[in-house]
Every structure is written in structure tokens, then in C-alpha cells.
Write a protein that holds these residues in place. Structure first.
Motif, PDB file in Angstrom:
ATOM      1  N   ILE A 185       2.066   8.328  -0.454  1.00  0.00           N
ATOM      2  CA  ILE A 185       1.240   7.771   0.623  1.00  0.00           C
ATOM      3  C   ILE A 185       2.018   6.568   1.162  1.00  0.00           C
ATOM      4  O   ILE A 185       2.038   5.512   0.526  1.00  0.00           O
ATOM      5  N   PRO A 186       2.701   6.713   2.281  1.00  0.00           N
ATOM      6  CA  PRO A 186       3.528   5.597   2.743  1.00  0.00           C
ATOM      7  C   PRO A 186       2.695   4.445   3.294  1.00  0.00           C
ATOM      8  O   PRO A 186       1.604   4.665   3.841  1.00  0.00           O
ATOM      9  N   SER A 187       3.250   3.273   3.120  1.00  0.00           N
ATOM     10  CA  SER A 187       2.568   2.062   3.585  1.00  0.00           C
ATOM     11  C   SER A 187       2.445   2.073   5.111  1.00  0.00           C
ATOM     12  O   SER A 187       3.354   2.508   5.822  1.00  0.00           O
ATOM     13  N   GLY A 188       1.322   1.623   5.604  1.00  0.00           N
ATOM     14  CA  GLY A 188       1.126   1.473   7.048  1.00  0.00           C
ATOM     15  C   GLY A 188       0.931   2.778   7.791  1.00  0.00           C
ATOM     16  O   GLY A 188       0.934   2.804   9.020  1.00  0.00           O
ATOM     17  N   LYS A 189       0.769   3.868   7.062  1.00  0.00           N
ATOM     18  CA  LYS A 189       0.593   5.165   7.720  1.00  0.00           C
ATOM     19  C   LYS A 189      -0.780   5.752   7.374  1.00  0.00           C
ATOM     20  O   LYS A 189      -1.444   5.318   6.436  1.00  0.00           O
ATOM     21  N   ILE A 190      -1.149   6.757   8.161  1.00  0.00           N
ATOM     22  CA  ILE A 190      -2.428   7.425   7.890  1.00  0.00           C
ATOM     23  C   ILE A 190      -2.135   8.766   7.230  1.00  0.00           C
ATOM     24  O   ILE A 190      -1.398   9.593   7.778  1.00  0.00           O
ATOM     25  N   GLN A 247     -17.887   6.582  18.029  1.00  0.00           N
ATOM     26  CA  GLN A 247     -17.776   5.112  17.984  1.00  0.00           C
ATOM     27  C   GLN A 247     -17.030   4.667  16.727  1.00  0.00           C
ATOM     28  O   GLN A 247     -16.148   3.821  16.773  1.00  0.00           O
ATOM     29  N   ILE A 248     -17.427   5.280  15.594  1.00  0.00           N
ATOM     30  CA  ILE A 248     -16.781   4.907  14.333  1.00  0.00           C
ATOM     31  C   ILE A 248     -15.301   5.269  14.379  1.00  0.00           C
ATOM     32  O   ILE A 248     -14.446   4.496  13.933  1.00  0.00           O
ATOM     33  N   LYS A 249     -15.020   6.427  14.959  1.00  0.00           N
ATOM     34  CA  LYS A 249     -13.621   6.852  15.047  1.00  0.00           C
ATOM     35  C   LYS A 249     -12.828   5.801  15.827  1.00  0.00           C
ATOM     36  O   LYS A 249     -11.722   5.416  15.433  1.00  0.00           O
ATOM     37  N   ALA A 250     -13.452   5.320  16.889  1.00  0.00           N
ATOM     38  CA  ALA A 250     -12.773   4.306  17.708  1.00  0.00           C
ATOM     39  C   ALA A 250     -12.543   3.038  16.895  1.00  0.00           C
ATOM     40  O   ALA A 250     -11.449   2.457  16.929  1.00  0.00           O
ATOM     41  N   SER A 251     -13.559   2.624  16.135  1.00  0.00           N
ATOM     42  CA  SER A 251     -13.380   1.368  15.397  1.00  0.00           C
ATOM     43  C   SER A 251     -12.424   1.559  14.216  1.00  0.00           C
ATOM     44  O   SER A 251     -11.660   0.652  13.883  1.00  0.00           O
ATOM     45  N   ILE A 252     -12.465   2.740  13.609  1.00  0.00           N
ATOM     46  CA  ILE A 252     -11.509   2.982  12.517  1.00  0.00           C
ATOM     47  C   ILE A 252     -10.088   3.011  13.097  1.00  0.00           C
ATOM     48  O   ILE A 252      -9.165   2.431  12.525  1.00  0.00           O
ATOM     49  N   ASP A 253      -9.933   3.650  14.267  1.00  0.00           N
ATOM     50  CA  ASP A 253      -8.615   3.673  14.920  1.00  0.00           C
ATOM     51  C   ASP A 253      -8.114   2.250  15.126  1.00  0.00           C
ATOM     52  O   ASP A 253      -6.928   1.966  14.954  1.00  0.00           O
ATOM     53  N   ALA A 254      -9.057   1.364  15.499  1.00  0.00           N
ATOM     54  CA  ALA A 254      -8.668  -0.021  15.793  1.00  0.00           C
ATOM     55  C   ALA A 254      -8.129  -0.728  14.560  1.00  0.00           C
ATOM     56  O   ALA A 254      -7.176  -1.506  14.658  1.00  0.00           O
ATOM     57  N   ILE A 255      -8.717  -0.475  13.393  1.00  0.00           N
ATOM     58  CA  ILE A 255      -8.225  -1.221  12.216  1.00  0.00           C
ATOM     59  C   ILE A 255      -7.144  -0.462  11.448  1.00  0.00           C
ATOM     60  O   ILE A 255      -6.614  -0.980  10.471  1.00  0.00           O
ATOM     61  N   LYS A 256      -6.848   0.743  11.886  1.00  0.00           N
ATOM     62  CA  LYS A 256      -5.831   1.513  11.163  1.00  0.00           C
ATOM     63  C   LYS A 256      -4.445   0.882  11.299  1.00  0.00           C
ATOM     64  O   LYS A 256      -3.634   0.957  10.383  1.00  0.00           O
ATOM     65  N   ALA A 257      -4.241   0.246  12.427  1.00  0.00           N
ATOM     66  CA  ALA A 257      -2.902  -0.275  12.725  1.00  0.00           C
ATOM     67  C   ALA A 257      -2.381  -1.175  11.616  1.00  0.00           C
ATOM     68  O   ALA A 257      -3.056  -2.129  11.216  1.00  0.00           O
ATOM     69  N   GLY A 258      -1.196  -0.841  11.105  1.00  0.00           N
ATOM     70  CA  GLY A 258      -0.549  -1.690  10.101  1.00  0.00           C
ATOM     71  C   GLY A 258      -1.158  -1.587   8.722  1.00  0.00           C
ATOM     72  O   GLY A 258      -0.808  -2.353   7.830  1.00  0.00           O
ATOM     73  N   ARG A 259      -2.068  -0.678   8.514  1.00  0.00           N
ATOM     74  CA  ARG A 259      -2.666  -0.546   7.174  1.00  0.00           C
ATOM     75  C   ARG A 259      -2.355   0.829   6.609  1.00  0.00           C
ATOM     76  O   ARG A 259      -2.082   1.767   7.350  1.00  0.00           O
ATOM     77  N   THR A 260      -2.477   0.905   5.289  1.00  0.00           N
ATOM     78  CA  THR A 260      -2.333   2.208   4.652  1.00  0.00           C
ATOM     79  C   THR A 260      -3.715   2.840   4.636  1.00  0.00           C
ATOM     80  O   THR A 260      -4.661   2.249   4.117  1.00  0.00           O
ATOM     81  N   VAL A 261      -3.820   4.015   5.219  1.00  0.00           N
ATOM     82  CA  VAL A 261      -5.131   4.662   5.286  1.00  0.00           C
ATOM     83  C   VAL A 261      -5.043   6.051   4.665  1.00  0.00           C
ATOM     84  O   VAL A 261      -4.115   6.804   4.936  1.00  0.00           O
ATOM     85  N   GLY A 276       0.807  -1.225   0.000  1.00  0.00           N
ATOM     86  CA  GLY A 276       0.000   0.000   0.000  1.00  0.00           C
ATOM     87  C   GLY A 276       0.831   1.261   0.000  1.00  0.00           C
ATOM     88  O   GLY A 276       0.453   2.255   0.605  1.00  0.00           O
ATOM     89  N   ASP A 277       1.965   1.234  -0.709  1.00  0.00           N
ATOM     90  CA  ASP A 277       2.805   2.423  -0.800  1.00  0.00           C
ATOM     91  C   ASP A 277       2.531   3.097  -2.152  1.00  0.00           C
ATOM     92  O   ASP A 277       2.923   2.597  -3.198  1.00  0.00           O
ATOM     93  N   PHE A 278       1.800   4.208  -2.110  1.00  0.00           N
ATOM     94  CA  PHE A 278       1.407   4.884  -3.360  1.00  0.00           C
ATOM     95  C   PHE A 278       2.330   6.068  -3.634  1.00  0.00           C
ATOM     96  O   PHE A 278       2.693   6.799  -2.704  1.00  0.00           O
TER      97      PHE A 278
END
Ligand code: ADP
Length: 631
Positions: free
Chosen positions: A407-412, A554-568, A382-384
Motif C-alpha cells: 500500500i504505497p504512501s499517499g496513494k489510494i 457528497q461524501i465522495k466529494a469530501s473524501i476526495d478532498a481529504i485523500k490528497a497526500g494521504r494513504t487511503v 503510511g507505506d504498508f
């Protein structure tokens, strides 16, 4: 000025660098106007008829027999008149007359029975062909549309209502043409040819008179069709406009009602309908005039045939008897029958040609087909990287100019800017919905064009401001993210998207209709859909714009949870979400104007600081802080 030259050079340079792997980008996606003629129509429709060749052969055989049958009446009456005439010259016995009448009746009735079976067969097989071909045309056009890139759907002339009208009318008209050809046109013309042959066999002069009348009809029909062509094309466009207009009303009904603009909308529809009505009336008027003219010439033909045959009978021409008058008139009726229908056949054909242009225009829009590469790595990081990217929409709106970003991989990464700055366009390009005019986009070091498009999208989760919820159950809608997911996976995703409790409160639970959910709930279904897909790259385009404060948290919390290790990549007007990102790009009118970490960019001042401060002021941050401190 120097800057301008440099930009142009950059754009051209990248284009040259990438031409080997890039197909030329078609920014003007308007439908190519295919001009259809009869040969073209046949060529296009033939592949759809081919699978049913046995039906065609069967129908042709029936047509052949039916056309022979159509001449029986004339032959029988010719013989009957001559036989009765001969009887009248002598002192005949009534039993002889009864036998003759019985034979005539038996032949005519027998012929009718056979004809009835033949007509039934022709109609049944013709109708079967129409139904099957219309099914195949529908399947083909749906297949094609699913294969088109996004640009096709946003280009002019392809608005939902217009496309729908082109497809509906195209299928209807084309399948009717095939049906008409086999159950009307072909039998009539074959019968006319047989009748003409019989007329020539009976007498060359009579045959010649019949033959001479034919070109007059053809000429009149040709003139009529030419006059009508423009009108019919206009009617076709009006039909599209009517469909689009009605669709617009349905889609905007709440706005129309809230502004009390019913009268304006009704007047707009009335104007379109008025134009169509006058076009239809003009078409009809012209048709009736020409039809009258053709009837007149047909009558002239019949009169000429009667006069000529009567003359031949009176002059004792060899082979001519009184029965031949009836015989020739009836045969001539068979010759002129298809010609009488010629204008209708012509009209149908012209309609088919016009509708075929629109319909096959869709099937042949080859340059609209989404292209795909073959690059299919096992792991997507996911490095664009975007360099010098320009992009223009089909309608000419230039949305991006010389955009370079990483857009670096694994970063937001947050994309920030005012509405219309080009943020969503960047996401559209990264998901390969569109291709850049020039410049290069790379993912994990490979040109995006080289990527297997399906594989790329398999690895991207896209959550938009307004997500499409399909008609169907909540479970089906969530499972859309991964068709192989179990019920447990669906439940887990619903929990992650903070929608589980609300679903369980519904009488039908996960089986409830998803469309009955509120906008915010639907948004969370879309987020659950992304959770279940579990992709390494996530694009969030204003994901919480339609949610209330609690849901947003709530959504922010769940998005925060899956952000880890992904390109967002997140596009948001919510500064709370922006300041959480690792880096931001600030866009203004299609240009990247600032970039860096949120605090770095804030310290630079400029657009981001303006947006940030305005946002804080609009939230009344000081008073909010006071209120919280007081409590
Ligand atoms: P943002 O996401 O920053 O609000 P967009 O990327 O949606 O901005 O739009 C950038 C520009 O492109 C705008 O001028 C917008 O009107 C135009 N645009 C966006 N989508 C389309 C489209 N499908 N067809 C034509 N123009 C479009």
C-alpha cells in the motif's frame, strides 16, 4: 502439491525471521479455564482487601470483643441458676433475690447495649469494605477489558451477554464473600472457639463431646458441597445463557417481529429457563435433605451434652452444679451456630469460587492484553507492506492465506472482492487489531509489532460501514476524534462531512442527541469524526454503504478532498469509488488474485472484470446513459 509445500515454507520462513520481535501469536483466544480453590480465591482477593487494612483491623478487633460478649449469657445464666438454687436451699430474704435479679438484668442489658454497638460497627465496616471492594473490582475489570486486543471480544465464551454476566455476578459474589467473612463467618467462628475453650475449661469430657460432634458436621457439609458443586456450576452457565439470550432478543427484535418468530424465541428462552429451574430444584432438594440431617446431629449433640452434664452433677463431680447444664447447652449452641451456617457459608464460598473463576479469568487473561512496541516516529508516511501473511480468527476461520501486498504512501488503494473474501480482515491487521499467524507486516519499513500501538492508531482514521455512535450530543460524538478540538473545529468537520445543514435544522443543533440521527446521518457524523482527527492514513470500509445517492455523492466529494497526500485504503462495492483509486487488489477466499491499476486489472479479465460488469449491469448503465442523453 509443490505450491502447497512452497506456501507452508513461506509461512514458516517468515515466522522464523520474525520470532525475535514477535511474541507468539495466540489464535485460540478462548478463555483459559482457571480452576479456583480457596487458597487461590484468597490470594486473588487479597490485593483488593489490602488497601483497607485499617478497616480490617478495626473489624477484627470488634469481632474479638463481640465473640467474648456472645459468651456472657451462658456465664450469667450459669451463675444465676446456681445462686437461685443456693437461695432456695436456705430461707432467703426477698430483697436479696431482688438484688440478684437486678444484677442479672443489668449485666444482660448492658451486654446487649455493647453488643448492639459492636454489631453496628461490624456491619457498617463490613458493608463499607464490600462497597469499596466492589468499586475497585469494577474499575479493575473495565481497565483490563480496555487493554485487551480485539481477538478477546470475538472469541467464544466472551459474547457480550456472557461477559456481562461473568463480570456482574463475579463482582457481586466476591464483594459479598468479603462482607460475609467479616460480618458472619469470622464472628461466628471466633465465638465458637471461645465457647469451646469455656466448655473445656468447665469440664474436659464435655468439651470432648462438643468437639467430637464438629467433624460430623464438617463431613456432612463436605459431602453436601461435593454433591452440589456440579449443579451450581451448571446454574452459573445457565445464568450466562439467559443473559446472552435476552441480549440477542433485544438486539434482533426487529428481525424477530418481522418474521413473526416470537414463539420460537420464547420457546428457546423457556428451554433455557426450564433447564435452570430443574437444576435449581435439584440443588434445593439436596440442600434441604442435608440440612435436616445436620439438624438431627446437632440435636444428638445437645442431648449428649445434657446427659453427660446431668450425670456429672448427679455424681457430685467437682465443680459441677445444676447451673452447668444450662451453661453447657448454651455454650454448645454457640459452638454449633457457625456449623449450622456451614452449608450456607460453603454454598456462598462455592459460588464465589465458581464466579471467581470467571471473573479472575478476565483479570488474568494476560495474553489478551494488547501488546505495543516503542516505535514512535515523528512523521508517519503510511507505506504498508504485507508479505506472506496468513491469518485465522479465534473460532478457526482462516481469513487470509499468503497475502502479499504493498500500500504505497499517499496513494489510494482499493480492496475488491466478494463478501467474506478477507478485505476487512486486512484492514483489521493493518490497524493492529489482530496479529497475523505468520508473515510480516511493515509500516514505513518497520514491523507493525514494533510500532507504538497508540501512536499508530493516532495516525489512522477508520470509517466503517456501521460506525458506533455513543449516547451523547452530536458535538461530543464528533469531538471523540480529537478531544482537544474547539467548537469551530467541530463545525468545520461537520461542514466537510456535509452534515452541518442537517444538524442546524435540529432544535438542539450540535447539542442534540446523536443517537436520534438516521443511519446515514450517523455515518456522516463518523466521517466528521475522522475529519477532525485528520490522520495521514485513512481506512474506509464501505463508508457509503448505508447512504442514499445524494449523500454518497457528497461524501465522495469530501473524501476526495481529504485523500490528497494521504494513504487511503478503501473497501467498496461501489465501482464509482473503485475506479478512482490508484491501484487495486482483488481478493478471493483470502488470497490476492489480481492487482494493478483499475484499468489494467479490468483488461486482465477474471474476478474483477466479473464484479465490474455485474455491477454495471445491475445499475442498468445503458439505460441510465440513455435517460441522461434524452434529457
Ligand atoms: P470481507 O471484508 O471481504 O467481506 P472479512 O474480512 O470480513 O471479509 O471476512 C473474511 C472471513 O473471516 C469470513 O469468512 C468471515 O466470516 C470471517 N470473519 C470475519 N470476522 C470474523 C470474526 N470476528 N471472527 C471470526 N471470523 C470472522
Amino acid at each position: 502439491m509443490r505450491f502447497f509445500i512452497k506456501k507452508t515454507y513461506l509461512c514458516t520462513k517468515f515466522q522464523e525471521q520474525t520470532t525475535i520481535i514477535m511474541a507468539p501469536n495466540t489464535t485460540n483466544t478462548e478463555q483459559p479455564a482457571i480452576k479456583m480453590n480457596l487458597i487461590g480465591l484468597l490470594k486473588n482477593i487479597l490485593p483488593f482487601v489490602k488497601p483497607y487494612r485499617w478497616l480490617v483491623i478495626l473489624t477484627l478487633a470488634l469481632t474479638f470483643i463481640g465473640s467474648l460478649m456472645a459468651q456472657v449469657n451462658a456465664v450469667v445464666l450459669d451463675r444465676a441458676v446456681d445462686a437461685i438454687n443456693a437461695m432456695m436451699q436456705t430461707s432467703f430474704a426477698w430483697s436479696q433475690a431482688a438484688k440478684l435479679l437486678f444484677t442479672i438484668s443489668a449485666i444482660l442489658l448492658g451486654k446487649e447495649v455493647i453488643s448492639a454497638f459492636i454489631t453496628f460497627g461490624q456491619r457498617y465496616f463490613g458493608e463499607k469494605m464490600r462497597i469499596l471492594i466492589s468499586r475497585d473490582l469494577s474499575l479493575k475489570v473495565v481497565d483490563r477489558m480496555l487493554s485487551f486486543r480485539m481477538a478477546f471480544f470475538s472469541s467464544e465464551g466472551n459474547e457480550t451477554g456472557k461477559l456481562q454476566s461473568r463480570i456482574d455476578r463475579g463482582i457481586q459474589s466476591l464483594s459479598n464473600t468479603v462482607n460475609n467473612f467479616f460480618i458472619e463467618i469470622l464472628p461466628l467462628f471466633t465465638s465458637a472457639v471461645f465457647a469451646l475453650i469455656l466448655m473445656f475449661a468447665a469440664n474436659v469430657y464435655v468439651g470432648l463431646v462438643a468437639l467430637c460432634i464438629v467433624p460430623i458436621y464438617f463431613y456432612l457439609t463436605y459431602v453436601q458441597a461435593n454433591h452440589l458443586k456440579g449443579w451450581r456450576r451448571n446454574i452459573f452457565s445457565s445464568h450466562q445463557a439467559v443473559s446472552q439470550g435476552i441480549l440477542n432478543i433485544i438486539e434482533s427484535i426487529s428481525v424477530i417481529k418481522s418474521f413473526n418468530r416470537e414463539d420460537i424465541e420464547a420457546a428457546r428462552q423457556a428451554a433455557i429457563q426450564d433447564a435452570m429451574t430443574s437444576q435449581q430444584m435439584n440443588t434445593r432438594r439436596l440442600s434441604f435433605f442435608f440440612n435436616g440431617l445436620k439438624s438431627f446431629f446437632e440435636q444428638i449433640g445437645t442431648v449428649l451434652i445434657i446427659i453427660l452434664t446431668a450425670y456429672l452433677v448427679l455424681t457430685d463431680y467437682p465443680g459441677m452444679s445444676i447451673g452447668k447444664i444450662m451453661y453447657h447447652v448454651m455454650l454448645f449452641a454457640n459452638v454449633s451456630a457457625p456449623i449450622r451456617q456451614l452449608h450456607r457459608i460453603y454454598d456462598d464460598m462455592n459460588d464465589a469460587l465458581i464466579y471467581a473463576e470467571g471473573f479472575f479469568g478476565i483479570l488474568h487473561a494476560d495474553d489478551e492484553v494488547e501488546d505495543t512496541g516503542t516505535w514512535h516516529p515523528a512523521q508517519v508516511l503510511g507505506d504498508f507492506e504485507m508479505s506472506g501473511v496468513d491469518f485465522t480468527y479465534g473460532n478457526g476461520t482462516k481469513a487470509l492465506t499468503d497475502v502479499t501486498l504493498h500500500i504505497p504512501s499517499g496513494k489510494i488503494t482499493a480492496l475488491v472482492g466478494l463478501s467474506g473474501a478477507g478485505k476487512s480482515t486486512i484492514v483489521n491487521l493493518l490497524d493492529k487489531f489482530y496479529h497475523p499467524d505468520c508473515g510480516s507486516i511493515r509500516l514505513d519499513g518497520h514491523e507493525l509489532r514494533q510500532w507504538d500501538t497508540q501512536w499508530l492508531r493516532e495516525n489512522v482514521g477508520l470509517v466503517l460501514q456501521k460506525n458506533h455512535i455513543f449516547s451523547g450530543s452530536i458535538e461530543e460524538n464528533i469531538r471523540y476524534g480529537n478531544p482537544r478540538a474547539t467548537h469551530e473545529d467541530v463545525v468545520k468537520a461537520a461542514r466537510q462531512a456535509y452534515i452541518y445543514d442537517q444538524i442546524m435544522q435540529l432544535p438542539g443543533g450540535f447539542a442534540s442527541q446523536a443517537l436520534q440521527l438516521s443511519g446515514g446521518q450517523q455515518q456522516r457524523i463518523a466521517i466528521a469524526r475522522m475529519f477532525i482527527k485528520n490522520p495521514p492514513i485513512i481506512f474506509l470500509d464501505e463508508p457509503t454503504a448505508s447512504l442514499d445517492a445524494i449523500a454518497t455523492e457528497q461524501i465522495k466529494a469530501s473524501i476526495d478532498a481529504i485523500k490528497a497526500g494521504r494513504t487511503v485504503i478503501i473497501i467498496s462495492h461501489n465501482i464509482g469509488q473503485i475506479i478512482d483509486s490508484d491501484q487495486i487488489y482483488v481478493l478471493q477466499k483470502g488470497h490476492v488474485v489480481q492487482s494493478g491499476t483499475p484499468s489494467e486489472v479490468y483488461r486482465q479479465g477474471g474476478l474483477y472484470k466479473d464484479i465490474f460488469d455485474a455491477s454495471a449491469r445491475s445499475m442498468n448503465v445503458d439505460k441510465i446513459a440513455d435517460t441522461i442523453n434524452e434529457s
